[in-house]
Motif scaffolding. Structure first.
Motif, PDB file in Angstrom:
ATOM      1  N   ASN A 286     -21.535 -43.314 -39.738  1.00  0.00           N
ATOM      2  CA  ASN A 286     -22.222 -42.010 -39.203  1.00  0.00           C
ATOM      3  C   ASN A 286     -21.475 -40.870 -39.611  1.00  0.00           C
ATOM      4  O   ASN A 286     -21.942 -39.626 -39.769  1.00  0.00           O
ATOM      5  N   ASP A 287     -20.038 -40.742 -40.010  1.00  0.00           N
ATOM      6  CA  ASP A 287     -19.191 -39.979 -40.073  1.00  0.00           C
ATOM      7  C   ASP A 287     -18.890 -39.858 -41.660  1.00  0.00           C
ATOM      8  O   ASP A 287     -18.168 -38.886 -42.143  1.00  0.00           O
ATOM      9  N   ILE A 288     -19.475 -40.899 -42.452  1.00  0.00           N
ATOM     10  CA  ILE A 288     -19.098 -40.869 -43.807  1.00  0.00           C
ATOM     11  C   ILE A 288     -19.955 -39.931 -44.727  1.00  0.00           C
ATOM     12  O   ILE A 288     -21.008 -39.840 -44.485  1.00  0.00           O
ATOM     13  N   ASN A 289     -19.331 -38.925 -45.617  1.00  0.00           N
ATOM     14  CA  ASN A 289     -20.130 -38.078 -46.118  1.00  0.00           C
ATOM     15  C   ASN A 289     -19.863 -38.354 -47.646  1.00  0.00           C
ATOM     16  O   ASN A 289     -20.582 -37.951 -48.587  1.00  0.00           O
ATOM     17  N   TYR A 290     -18.803 -39.183 -48.290  1.00  0.00           N
ATOM     18  CA  TYR A 290     -18.853 -39.617 -49.741  1.00  0.00           C
ATOM     19  C   TYR A 290     -18.201 -40.946 -49.766  1.00  0.00           C
ATOM     20  O   TYR A 290     -17.482 -41.545 -49.232  1.00  0.00           O
ATOM     21  N   MET A 291     -18.749 -41.552 -50.964  1.00  0.00           N
ATOM     22  CA  MET A 291     -18.078 -42.964 -51.044  1.00  0.00           C
ATOM     23  C   MET A 291     -17.992 -43.342 -52.766  1.00  0.00           C
ATOM     24  O   MET A 291     -18.594 -42.401 -53.506  1.00  0.00           O
ATOM     25  N   GLU A 292     -17.124 -43.945 -53.010  1.00  0.00           N
ATOM     26  CA  GLU A 292     -16.745 -44.143 -54.207  1.00  0.00           C
ATOM     27  C   GLU A 292     -16.521 -45.557 -54.721  1.00  0.00           C
ATOM     28  O   GLU A 292     -15.814 -46.407 -54.130  1.00  0.00           O
ATOM     29  N   ILE A 293     -17.446 -46.158 -55.544  1.00  0.00           N
ATOM     30  CA  ILE A 293     -17.327 -47.502 -56.157  1.00  0.00           C
ATOM     31  C   ILE A 293     -16.912 -47.736 -57.379  1.00  0.00           C
ATOM     32  O   ILE A 293     -17.659 -47.082 -58.314  1.00  0.00           O
TER      33      ILE A 293
ATOM     34  N   ILE B 176     -25.436 -40.408 -47.863  1.00  0.00           N
ATOM     35  CA  ILE B 176     -24.196 -40.259 -48.149  1.00  0.00           C
ATOM     36  C   ILE B 176     -24.176 -40.279 -49.591  1.00  0.00           C
ATOM     37  O   ILE B 176     -24.831 -40.960 -50.178  1.00  0.00           O
ATOM     38  N   LYS B 177     -23.239 -39.411 -50.429  1.00  0.00           N
ATOM     39  CA  LYS B 177     -23.131 -39.530 -51.616  1.00  0.00           C
ATOM     40  C   LYS B 177     -22.177 -40.469 -52.489  1.00  0.00           C
ATOM     41  O   LYS B 177     -21.093 -40.806 -52.018  1.00  0.00           O
ATOM     42  N   ILE B 178     -22.782 -40.961 -53.396  1.00  0.00           N
ATOM     43  CA  ILE B 178     -21.958 -42.187 -54.082  1.00  0.00           C
ATOM     44  C   ILE B 178     -21.624 -41.748 -55.410  1.00  0.00           C
ATOM     45  O   ILE B 178     -22.558 -41.752 -56.187  1.00  0.00           O
TER      46      ILE B 178
END
Length: 333
Positions: A149-156, A233-235
């Motif tokens: 719930n606190d995550i705003n950005y992710m990268e794979i 969430i932006k990935i």
């Protein structure tokens, strides 16, 4: 139990070797239509050996017509990606439980048809995404669920170098480097699509670009860049096999944490806003992932239930791959 391995390249031989070690009481059969005789272990050719003497207790066949499929209990499909479901449909006619190497196929419509064909059948089918058994993935998924719930950005990202995949073969003629065999970074490295979908129930493609890097002679994409929005969430998503230094990671951030899961060094580092760090180190022998997925598959056969790496999941993976391929900027680089 009678087990059939369809296709006998590097991954077919890996699975057979693991199967014979884990379940020596079974009878093993191989369907291979090529004339190659090399023994391949851990992606290396063993000089001076031929498969027929090395696997002396295994019976080999050239075509499905040569096999009494009524006597086969389980099959491992390890042929070219574009032919996975051609074999699977034949096996399904005999209600044979099957393990299909990733991706489920290169044809999205065929995958949908196969999924629909399973309705009402008591057949266990698993798709071979062994990364779902990776300790870094399992721990990163646990951390992700705790702070989602606190995550705003992710990268794979997964980028490696195709010419060094199997140094014993010409990469331009391998399945990974040829469109007709189901190659390309999107399908060959589709583990990361599978991972992305395991984190979220709904991923929307915002933008993507893909294409061919200079210097590699292939008719498939070796670079893929995509932006997704998944449950707010932006990935940032990257695949490629033209990078000589391999990178493979899952990263995400909150307002006070930055988490880096590295699937090459097998580490996870949590950077906290107060300057402290938490680090996890994992000891991993890569082949253990293949053994773990095999043991899971055989347990599914025993219980007649499967919840991980299902055909339904693979159809979702293929839908996302298909959407990227249909994007206006596919192969524009």
């Amino acid at each position: 139990m009678n087990v059939l391995v369809v296709g006998f390249g590097s991954i077919g031989q890996r699975h057979l070797t693991n199967l014979m070690e884990l379940y020596p009481e079974n009878n093993y059969f191989v369907l291979k239509n090529s004339d190659k005789k090399e023994v391949i272990q851990n992606c290396q050719i063993l000089d001076g050996l031929e498969i027929y003497s090395y696997y002396e207790t295994v019976e080999f066949f050239r075509t499905f017509d040569d096999i009494n499929l009524n006597a086969i209990d389980v099959a491992f499909i390890c042929n070219d990606s574009s032919k996975h479901l051609d074999a699977a449909f034949i096996l399904l006619e005999n209600n044979i439980d099957m393990f299909i190497e990733k991706p489920i196929d290169s044809d999205f419509k065929k995958a949908l048809e196969f999924h629909n064909s399973l309705i009402g059948r008591d057949v266990i089918v698993m798709v071979g995404y062994q990364t779902r058994f990776h300790p870094v993935y399992l721990k990163i998924k646990e951390i992700f669920n705790e702070i989602k719930n606190d995550i705003n950005y992710m990268e794979i990202k997964w980028a490696n170098y195709l010419p060094s995949f199997h140094e014993y073969e010409d990469y331009t003629k391998s399945y990974a480097g040829k469109a007709e065999l189901g190659g390309g970074a999107l399908l060959t490295l589709s583990h990361e699509i599978n991972i992305l979908n395991s984190f979220f129930k709904d991923c929307k493609l915002v933008a993507s670009m893909s294409g061919f890097s200079k210097g590699l002679s292939m008719d498939v994409e070796d670079l893929v860049f995509a932006l997704f929005k998944c449950e707010d969430i932006k990935i940032n998503f990257t695949l490629g096999y033209s990078q000589v230094h391999e990178e493979r990671y899952i990263k995400f951030q909150t307002y006070n944490k930055y988490i880096v899961g590295d699937l090459i060094s097998n580490t996870i580092i949590i950077f906290n806003s107060n300057g402290t760090q938490e680090k996890y180190n994992f000891n991993l022998k890569r082949n253990e992932l293949f053994k773990d997925e095999t043991k899971y598959f055989f347990n599914c056969i025993k219980t007649r239930k499967i919840q991980l790496n299902t055909v339904e999941e693979s159809v979702s993976d293929m839908a996302l791959i298909n959407e990227i391929k249909r994007h206006k900027n596919f192969n524009c680089l």
